[in-house]
Design a protein around this motif. Sequence first.
Motif, PDB file in Angstrom:
ATOM      1  N   ALA A 242      45.915  46.090  40.818  1.00 58.62           N
ATOM      2  CA  ALA A 242      44.155  45.790  41.464  1.00 58.62           C
ATOM      3  C   ALA A 242      42.525  44.542  40.313  1.00 58.62           C
ATOM      4  O   ALA A 242      42.354  44.081  41.590  1.00 58.62           O
ATOM      5  N   VAL A 243      42.958  44.827  39.167  1.00 58.60           N
ATOM      6  CA  VAL A 243      42.465  43.272  38.969  1.00 58.60           C
ATOM      7  C   VAL A 243      42.583  42.599  39.168  1.00 58.60           C
ATOM      8  O   VAL A 243      42.740  40.871  39.759  1.00 58.60           O
ATOM      9  N   ARG A 244      44.300  42.121  39.707  1.00 60.00           N
ATOM     10  CA  ARG A 244      44.728  41.309  39.907  1.00 60.00           C
ATOM     11  C   ARG A 244      44.690  40.446  41.502  1.00 60.00           C
ATOM     12  O   ARG A 244      44.392  39.402  41.509  1.00 60.00           O
ATOM     13  N   ASN A 245      44.120  41.780  41.924  1.00 64.09           N
ATOM     14  CA  ASN A 245      43.671  41.706  43.362  1.00 64.09           C
ATOM     15  C   ASN A 245      42.075  40.827  43.158  1.00 64.09           C
ATOM     16  O   ASN A 245      41.497  40.322  43.801  1.00 64.09           O
ATOM     17  N   ALA A 246      41.790  41.789  42.331  1.00 60.56           N
ATOM     18  CA  ALA A 246      40.078  41.563  41.993  1.00 60.56           C
ATOM     19  C   ALA A 246      40.082  39.770  41.760  1.00 60.56           C
ATOM     20  O   ALA A 246      39.270  38.721  42.575  1.00 60.56           O
ATOM     21  N   LEU A 247      40.459  39.550  41.164  1.00 53.60           N
ATOM     22  CA  LEU A 247      40.671  37.994  40.575  1.00 53.60           C
ATOM     23  C   LEU A 247      41.554  36.681  41.708  1.00 53.60           C
ATOM     24  O   LEU A 247      40.689  35.928  41.445  1.00 53.60           O
ATOM     25  N   SER A 248      41.643  37.447  42.480  1.00 55.37           N
ATOM     26  CA  SER A 248      42.876  36.904  43.208  1.00 55.37           C
ATOM     27  C   SER A 248      41.426  36.065  44.536  1.00 55.37           C
ATOM     28  O   SER A 248      41.115  34.828  45.475  1.00 55.37           O
ATOM     29  N   GLN A 249      39.979  36.641  44.566  1.00 61.80           N
ATOM     30  CA  GLN A 249      38.825  37.181  45.212  1.00 61.80           C
ATOM     31  C   GLN A 249      38.012  35.954  44.646  1.00 61.80           C
ATOM     32  O   GLN A 249      36.763  35.849  45.308  1.00 61.80           O
ATOM     33  N   GLN A 250      37.566  35.705  43.314  1.00 59.20           N
ATOM     34  CA  GLN A 250      37.353  34.612  42.698  1.00 59.20           C
ATOM     35  C   GLN A 250      36.671  33.480  43.959  1.00 59.20           C
ATOM     36  O   GLN A 250      37.460  32.395  43.943  1.00 59.20           O
ATOM     37  N   GLY A 251      34.857  33.257  43.560  1.00 59.67           N
ATOM     38  CA  GLY A 251      34.394  32.180  44.546  1.00 59.67           C
ATOM     39  C   GLY A 251      34.498  32.263  45.747  1.00 59.67           C
ATOM     40  O   GLY A 251      33.518  31.837  45.938  1.00 59.67           O
ATOM     41  N   VAL A 252      35.010  33.677  46.401  1.00 62.43           N
ATOM     42  CA  VAL A 252      34.616  34.420  47.417  1.00 62.43           C
ATOM     43  C   VAL A 252      33.154  34.704  47.919  1.00 62.43           C
ATOM     44  O   VAL A 252      32.879  35.195  46.831  1.00 62.43           O
ATOM     45  N   PRO A 253      32.293  34.489  49.205  1.00 58.82           N
ATOM     46  CA  PRO A 253      30.853  34.419  48.802  1.00 58.82           C
ATOM     47  C   PRO A 253      30.890  36.123  49.351  1.00 58.82           C
ATOM     48  O   PRO A 253      31.250  37.253  49.466  1.00 58.82           O
ATOM     49  N   TYR A 254      29.340  36.705  48.802  1.00 58.88           N
ATOM     50  CA  TYR A 254      28.838  37.715  48.160  1.00 58.88           C
ATOM     51  C   TYR A 254      28.887  37.905  50.078  1.00 58.88           C
ATOM     52  O   TYR A 254      27.976  36.636  50.607  1.00 58.88           O
ATOM     53  N   ALA A 300      36.717  50.639  27.492  1.00 56.59           N
ATOM     54  CA  ALA A 300      37.397  50.869  28.746  1.00 56.59           C
ATOM     55  C   ALA A 300      38.411  49.407  29.005  1.00 56.59           C
ATOM     56  O   ALA A 300      38.244  48.731  27.643  1.00 56.59           O
ATOM     57  N   MET A 301      39.298  49.324  29.385  1.00 56.39           N
ATOM     58  CA  MET A 301      40.029  48.802  29.731  1.00 56.39           C
ATOM     59  C   MET A 301      40.104  48.500  31.178  1.00 56.39           C
ATOM     60  O   MET A 301      39.379  48.553  32.391  1.00 56.39           O
ATOM     61  N   ALA A 302      41.574  47.378  31.663  1.00 55.97           N
ATOM     62  CA  ALA A 302      41.735  46.192  32.441  1.00 55.97           C
ATOM     63  C   ALA A 302      41.710  47.500  33.801  1.00 55.97           C
ATOM     64  O   ALA A 302      42.619  48.177  33.920  1.00 55.97           O
ATOM     65  N   ALA A 313      31.709  47.451  39.634  1.00 54.11           N
ATOM     66  CA  ALA A 313      32.402  46.285  38.963  1.00 54.11           C
ATOM     67  C   ALA A 313      33.106  46.309  38.622  1.00 54.11           C
ATOM     68  O   ALA A 313      33.804  47.493  38.392  1.00 54.11           O
ATOM     69  N   MET A 314      34.174  45.965  38.301  1.00 53.79           N
ATOM     70  CA  MET A 314      35.630  46.307  37.543  1.00 53.79           C
ATOM     71  C   MET A 314      36.017  45.293  35.874  1.00 53.79           C
ATOM     72  O   MET A 314      35.820  44.255  35.872  1.00 53.79           O
ATOM     73  N   ALA A 315      35.778  46.069  35.426  1.00 53.60           N
ATOM     74  CA  ALA A 315      36.136  45.655  33.883  1.00 53.60           C
ATOM     75  C   ALA A 315      37.871  45.145  34.111  1.00 53.60           C
ATOM     76  O   ALA A 315      38.386  45.713  34.717  1.00 53.60           O
ATOM     77  N   LEU A 316      37.776  44.147  33.155  1.00 53.03           N
ATOM     78  CA  LEU A 316      39.373  43.279  33.072  1.00 53.03           C
ATOM     79  C   LEU A 316      39.309  43.059  31.628  1.00 53.03           C
ATOM     80  O   LEU A 316      40.819  43.127  31.293  1.00 53.03           O
ATOM     81  N   ASN A 318      38.620  42.634  27.062  1.00 54.13           N
ATOM     82  CA  ASN A 318      38.480  41.900  26.272  1.00 54.13           C
ATOM     83  C   ASN A 318      37.038  41.956  26.399  1.00 54.13           C
ATOM     84  O   ASN A 318      36.439  39.902  26.812  1.00 54.13           O
ATOM     85  N   GLY A 319      35.736  42.423  27.054  1.00 51.58           N
ATOM     86  CA  GLY A 319      34.765  42.740  27.193  1.00 51.58           C
ATOM     87  C   GLY A 319      33.730  41.648  28.626  1.00 51.58           C
ATOM     88  O   GLY A 319      33.340  40.903  28.163  1.00 51.58           O
ATOM     89  N   GLN A 320      34.899  41.570  29.339  1.00 51.18           N
ATOM     90  CA  GLN A 320      33.951  40.717  30.398  1.00 51.18           C
ATOM     91  C   GLN A 320      34.833  41.938  31.690  1.00 51.18           C
ATOM     92  O   GLN A 320      35.489  42.657  32.163  1.00 51.18           O
ATOM     93  N   MET A 321      34.385  41.742  32.529  1.00 52.44           N
ATOM     94  CA  MET A 321      34.540  42.486  33.874  1.00 52.44           C
ATOM     95  C   MET A 321      34.457  41.378  35.409  1.00 52.44           C
ATOM     96  O   MET A 321      33.754  39.673  34.958  1.00 52.44           O
ATOM     97  N   ILE A 322      35.182  41.788  36.270  1.00 49.10           N
ATOM     98  CA  ILE A 322      34.773  40.542  37.640  1.00 49.10           C
ATOM     99  C   ILE A 322      33.980  42.014  38.787  1.00 49.10           C
ATOM    100  O   ILE A 322      34.139  42.675  38.854  1.00 49.10           O
ATOM    101  N   GLU A 323      32.980  40.869  39.312  1.00 44.47           N
ATOM    102  CA  GLU A 323      32.309  41.369  40.500  1.00 44.47           C
ATOM    103  C   GLU A 323      31.956  41.049  41.392  1.00 44.47           C
ATOM    104  O   GLU A 323      31.780  39.951  41.271  1.00 44.47           O
ATOM    105  N   ALA A 324      30.921  41.467  42.564  1.00 42.15           N
ATOM    106  CA  ALA A 324      30.881  41.230  43.896  1.00 42.15           C
ATOM    107  C   ALA A 324      29.532  40.429  43.315  1.00 42.15           C
ATOM    108  O   ALA A 324      28.518  40.830  44.433  1.00 42.15           O
ATOM    109  N   GLY A 325      28.839  39.301  43.318  1.00 43.55           N
ATOM    110  CA  GLY A 325      27.469  38.259  42.976  1.00 43.55           C
ATOM    111  C   GLY A 325      28.054  37.692  44.256  1.00 43.55           C
ATOM    112  O   GLY A 325      28.514  37.856  44.818  1.00 43.55           O
ATOM    113  N   ASN A 326      27.110  36.106  43.843  1.00 44.12           N
ATOM    114  CA  ASN A 326      27.415  35.541  45.167  1.00 44.12           C
ATOM    115  C   ASN A 326      27.924  34.096  44.011  1.00 44.12           C
ATOM    116  O   ASN A 326      26.052  33.071  43.770  1.00 44.12           O
TER     117      ASN A 326
END
Length: 350
Positions: A242-254, A300-302, A313-316, A318-326
Amino acid sequence: MIDVQLLKQPLDDLAATLGTGMFQGVDPVREFDQVGTTLQQVCDCGLAAVKEIEPAWSGLTAETALAEGRELARGADALANDSQALSVNWLAAIESVLRGVGELALIGASFVNVLQNSRELLSQPLGQLVLLKEALDHLSRALDVVLRISAELSVASGNISAVGSASAVGGATMGPPGGGLPGSGLMGSAEAQQSGFPSTHSASYAENGPYSASDSLAVGTASVLLPDGTVAQAPTPQAADAVRNALSQQGVPYVWGGTSPGAGFDCSGLTQWAYGQAGVDIPRLAHEQSIGTPVGISEAMAGDLVVWDGHVAMALGNGQMIEAGNPISVSPMRTDNMGQAFHGVYRPTS
């Protein structure tokens, strides 16, 4: 004037690095399966012989011989399981490479389409800057794919190297096999030894395929390579996917209500899609995604979901998460979000 072919060259180089996932000559999977079948037959024959001899032979010599026979059968059975594990992990590696090849082909085709419509952009400096940004965006997406596949191959390589470490026949421990993974120059790393692919397989490949959800659940935690080069731990292989899937969408617009990979997501659309691609169904709306096991923010784990009243948002790790901002991006972990009530951190796969 910008040489448009040079802009595409880095994408071609990345694709060449990943390889094709195809191999020539002997099919390793077929060989592993044949060896496993033969070893299982040896095991069955050995146990049958012990069962036949046991009631007709007694004494110290008989007990020693029968014990050796049972040990040989156990060793053959263990080696048969090792052969099955090699086959499963090899297939998992092939699947990863082929998936990456397909994703890189789509990214390359997208950039070719940009280039084919770039004649007007090339005639003015601002247009050339726009074209350069498109090139960098496509290259960033391609690099994310290669990093993700590299992490998956590192896990498979670690599993393959570990096979056989506990197998013994007549007291002789069998060493791990050598060799790399199919179709790739990307080798395993010590930091990715935690299993993300099954190391044992209770049923035949013909019945269940190379990789099933039950295999994943039996394995435990999995390593995930993050964009900053660090490695985080996910609680299950599904969470890692799931984390890899979410990371594959970096840069995609909100996009409000968006659920389309590569086109647009809203916050809960991204997390639902990422887990859905990993074989885990979760609810659609943000406040409904507080499911599974609640965990502390420091634990929290990845793959864990960070949930507010109107955002997720989805925790990654190491103190990070990925989220659908814009657009969709990586950000530091936090508990505040525009005054919304914080529900907590939840682990959907435990």
